[in-house]
Design a protein around this motif. Structure first.
Motif, mmCIF file in Angstrom:
data_model
loop_
_atom_site.group_PDB
_atom_site.id
_atom_site.type_symbol
_atom_site.label_atom_id
_atom_site.label_comp_id
_atom_site.label_asym_id
_atom_site.label_seq_id
_atom_site.Cartn_x
_atom_site.Cartn_y
_atom_site.Cartn_z
ATOM 1 N N HIS A 43 1.753 4.758 -2.804
ATOM 2 C CA HIS A 43 1.929 6.206 -2.633
ATOM 3 C C HIS A 43 3.305 6.624 -3.164
ATOM 4 O O HIS A 43 3.457 7.668 -3.793
ATOM 5 N N GLU A 58 -5.765 8.148 -1.736
ATOM 6 C CA GLU A 58 -5.622 6.734 -1.380
ATOM 7 C C GLU A 58 -5.805 5.793 -2.571
ATOM 8 O O GLU A 58 -5.517 4.600 -2.483
ATOM 9 N N HIS A 84 0.826 -1.210 0.000
ATOM 10 C CA HIS A 84 0.000 0.000 0.000
ATOM 11 C C HIS A 84 0.862 1.264 0.000
ATOM 12 O O HIS A 84 0.698 2.146 -0.849
ATOM 13 N N GLU A 85 1.783 1.339 0.943
ATOM 14 C CA GLU A 85 2.605 2.554 1.037
ATOM 15 C C GLU A 85 3.470 2.719 -0.198
ATOM 16 O O GLU A 85 3.761 3.839 -0.617
ATOM 17 N N SER A 113 -2.604 4.013 -4.091
ATOM 18 C CA SER A 113 -2.005 3.093 -3.116
ATOM 19 C C SER A 113 -2.894 1.868 -2.927
ATOM 20 O O SER A 113 -2.404 0.749 -2.766
HETATM 21 ZN ZN LIG Z 1 -2.525 5.294 2.230
#
Ligand SMILES: [Zn+2]
Length: 496
Positions: A289, A314, A285-286, A317
Motif C-alpha cells: 500500500h 488491496e 502487505h502494508e 498490496s
Molecule cells: Zn491491505
C-alpha cells in the motif's frame, strides 16, 4: 458493542493453551471482577484461535457456540438492527434508481457490473466446498472420530504439524524486523523500482517509536517520506494499515508522506524484534500500500495512490506479498538474528508446501461471508426477512456454500464489515476480486523473470503511478495485455 466471552472456573479446562494465553485469560477475568477464573474473549471472525489448541472437546464446543451465536438472542441482540439497516439501504437504492443496494455499490467499483461479481463467486463456491470436503476427510482420519465444527481448527493444526512439520515458533529467529525491512521489504523495492531508503533520524515522528525514511528515486531526487510505526501500544487501535498523510499531487506540487502501522509486541530493551509468519506477511502487505502512495504520479490529489475503488485497493498490496518467499529476497533477509545462518532450504520448501493446506476451509468460510453480504443487499424493501437465521441458512444453501462444519467467517449478528457503517456493505467480495488481479500479476512477474528493474518499471508506470487517474482495470489491461481471468487464482487456491 460489548463482546461475548466464555468464562471458565479452572485452569485445567484450558489444557493445551500456551501459558501466555492462560495468563491473559486469568487477567481478562480479573479485569471484569472474576478473580481466580479464566475468561476467553472472542475475536471478530467465527473461528477463534484458541480452538486450535484447546484439548477439551466440550470447552471447544462451548467456545464455538458462544462465537457463532453472538448478536442473536439475549441482551445483545442486533438482528433487528441488521434488518432495519438492510431495509434503509434498499430504500436508498430505490430512491437513486437502482434495483437494490448491491447494484448501487458495485456501480461505483471497478467490477462495475453486479453479474460479474456474482458469477465469479458462483464459480469459486463449488470448487472451494469440494476442497473443504477433502480436508474434512483428512481431519476425520486424524481425529479418529466423527468431526464436529469445533474440532476443525484443532485437528487442522495437528495435521499441519505432523504432515508439513512447520513449527511457527522455530521460524521467528529468522525474521528479525530490522533485517526484514532493510534486506527484505526495502531490498525488493530497490530491485524493482530503483528507489532507495535513507533513515532520517533528524525528523521526529509523532511518537518516539515512529521511524522516518526519506525515499529517493533512481536519479537521487526526493520522492517522499515513509514512516514506520510498527509496535503496539495502549492508545493504538488494533490491526495493521497504511495511511497517506500527504497525497502526491502535480497540481499542488506535493510529494507523498505515507505511513505503515502494525501492532507488533515490543521486546524488552536490547532484545531483537522477531516476527511471526503473520507479522512478516503483514509487513510486506502494508508496504505494498505504501508503494502505491509513494510511486503515485498524478495531477489531482483526489486520484493519488490508494484513492482507487475498494475492490481494487488491496491488489497492489497483495502483489507485494509475492516477494516474501521469492528466493532472491528470502535469501537476502531470512537469517538467524544471532548466528547469521540462512533459513535452511528445506524449511523454506516446507513453508511453500504447506501453503495450500487449509485453503478449502479458508475459501469456503470467506465465500460464505461474501455471499451472505450480497444476499442481504440484493433484497428490495418488501423482501426483508423476519426470520434472520432462517434467511442466512437459506441464502448459504442457495449459493452452494452451506457446509455443516464451516460457518461463514462472519454471521449477521457480528458482521461488522457490513453492518457497523457501510464500509464493506455489498463489498466483502472485494478481497477475492483483488486477489484475481493479484494472482494474474504474480503470474505475469514470474513469466517475465521475476524480480527485475524492467518488470518493476512497467508495474510502476502502468499501475502504481496511475492511482485512480484512469480506469484501474484499464491500467491492469495495459500491464497484463488482456482482461483478468479466474484461472490463476483457482490454481493458487488449489481449486482447479
Ligand atoms: Zn491491505
Amino acid at each position: 458493542m460489548k463482546s461475548s466471552a466464555l468464562l471458565l472456573d479452572t485452569a485445567a479446562e484450558l489444557a493445551g493453551l500456551p501459558a501466555d494465553d492462560v495468563a491473559s485469560a486469568a487477567e481478562a477475568a480479573r479485569a471484569v471482577g472474576h478473580d481466580g477464573k479464566f475468561l476467553l474473549t472472542l475475536i471478530q471472525p467465527s473461528n477463534q484461535p484458541a480452538l486450535a489448541a484447546l484439548e477439551n472437546r466440550d470447552i471447544r464446543r462451548r467456545l464455538f457456540e458462544a462465537s457463532i451465536s453472538r448478536g442473536s438472542g439475549g441482551s445483545l441482540d442486533v438482528l433487528e438492527l441488521a434488518r432495519s439497516t438492510a431495509r434503509l439501504r434498499a430504500e436508498k437504492a430505490a430512491l437513486l434508481g437502482f434495483a437494490n443496494y448491491a447494484e448501487l455499490v458495485v456501480d461505483r467499483q471497478t467490477a462495475r457490473d453486479f453479474d460479474a461479481v456474482q458469477s465469479m463467486l458462483t464459480r469459486l463456491a463449488p470448487a472451494a466446498v469440494r476442497n473443504a470436503d477433502a480436508e474434512a476427510a483428512a481431519l476425520t482420519e486424524a481425529a479418529g472420530h466423527r468431526l464436529e465444527a469445533w474440532d476443525w481448527a484443532f485437528y487442522s493444526a495437528k495435521v499441519r504439524r505432523e504432515k508439513y512439520a512447520v513449527d511457527e515458533q522455530a521460524l521467528r529467529p529468522y525474521f528479525e524486523l530490522e533485517r526484514v525491512l532493510r534486506d527484505g521489504v526495502f531490498f525488493a523495492a530497490t530491485s524493482l523500482y530503483g528507489i532507495t531508503f535513507h533513515e532520517r533520524k533528524d525528523l521526529a515522528g509523532y511518537h518516539p517509536d515512529v521511524r522516518v525514511w526519506e525515499v529517493r528515486d533512481q536519479d537521487s531526487s526526493g520522492l517522499g517520506l515513509f514512516l514506520g510505526d510498527y509496535y503496539t501500544r495502549e492508545s493504538k487501535r488494533g490491526g495493521a494499515w497504511m495511511n497517506s498523510l500527504v497525497d502526491q499531487s502535480g497540481l499542488l506540487g506535493t510529494r507523498p508522506v505515507v505511513i505503515n502501522n502494525l501492532n507488533i509486541s515490543k521486546p524488552p530493551a536490547g532484545e531483537p524484534t522477531l516476527l511471526t509468519l503473520d507479522e512478516l506477511r503483514t509487513t510486506f502487505h502494508e508496504f505494498g500500500h505504501a508503494l502505491h502512495g509513494l510511486l503515485s504520479n498524478v495531477t489531482y490529489p483526489r486520484f493519488a495512490g490508494t484513492a482507487v475503488p475498494r475492490d481494487f485497493v488491496e491488489y497492489p498490496s497483495q502483489v507485494n506479498e509475492m516477494w516474501i518467499l521469492w528466493p532472491e529476497v528470502l535469501a537476502n533477509y531470512a537469517r538467524h538474528h544471532a548466528t547469521g545462518e540462512p533459513l535452511p532450504q528445506q524449511v523454506a520448501d516446507k513453508l511453500n508446501d504447506s501453503r495450500l493446506w487449509g485453503e478449502g476451509f479458508g475459501t469456503t468460510e470467506y465465500l460464505g461471508a461474501a455471499l451472505l453480504d450480497l444476499a442481504w443487499h440484493v433484497l428490495d424493501e418488501t423482501e426483508i426477512p423476519d426470520d434472520v437465521l432462517g434467511f442466512e441458512a437459506k441464502s448459504l444453501a442457495a449459493a452452494g456454500v452451506a457446509h455443516a462444519l464451516i460457518p461463514p467467517r462472519y454471521r449477521t449478528g457480528y458482521f461488522q464489515h457490513i453492518f457497523a457503517g457501510a464500509g464493506y456493505a455489498a463489498g466483502y467480495y472485494s478481497y477475492i476480486w483483488s486477489e484475481v488481479l493479484d494472482a494474474e500479476t504474480v503470474d505475469w512477474f514470474t513469466e517475465n523473470g521475476g524480480l527485475t528493474r524492467d518488470n518493476g518499471e512497467r508495474f510502476r508506470q502502468e499501475l502504481l503511478s496511475r492511482g485512480n487517474s484512469r480506469d484501474p482495470l484499464e491500467s491492469f489491461r495495459a500491464l497484463r495485455g488482456r482482461d483478468a481471468r479466474l484461472e490463476p487464482l483457482l490454481k493458487r487456491l488449489g481449486l482447479e
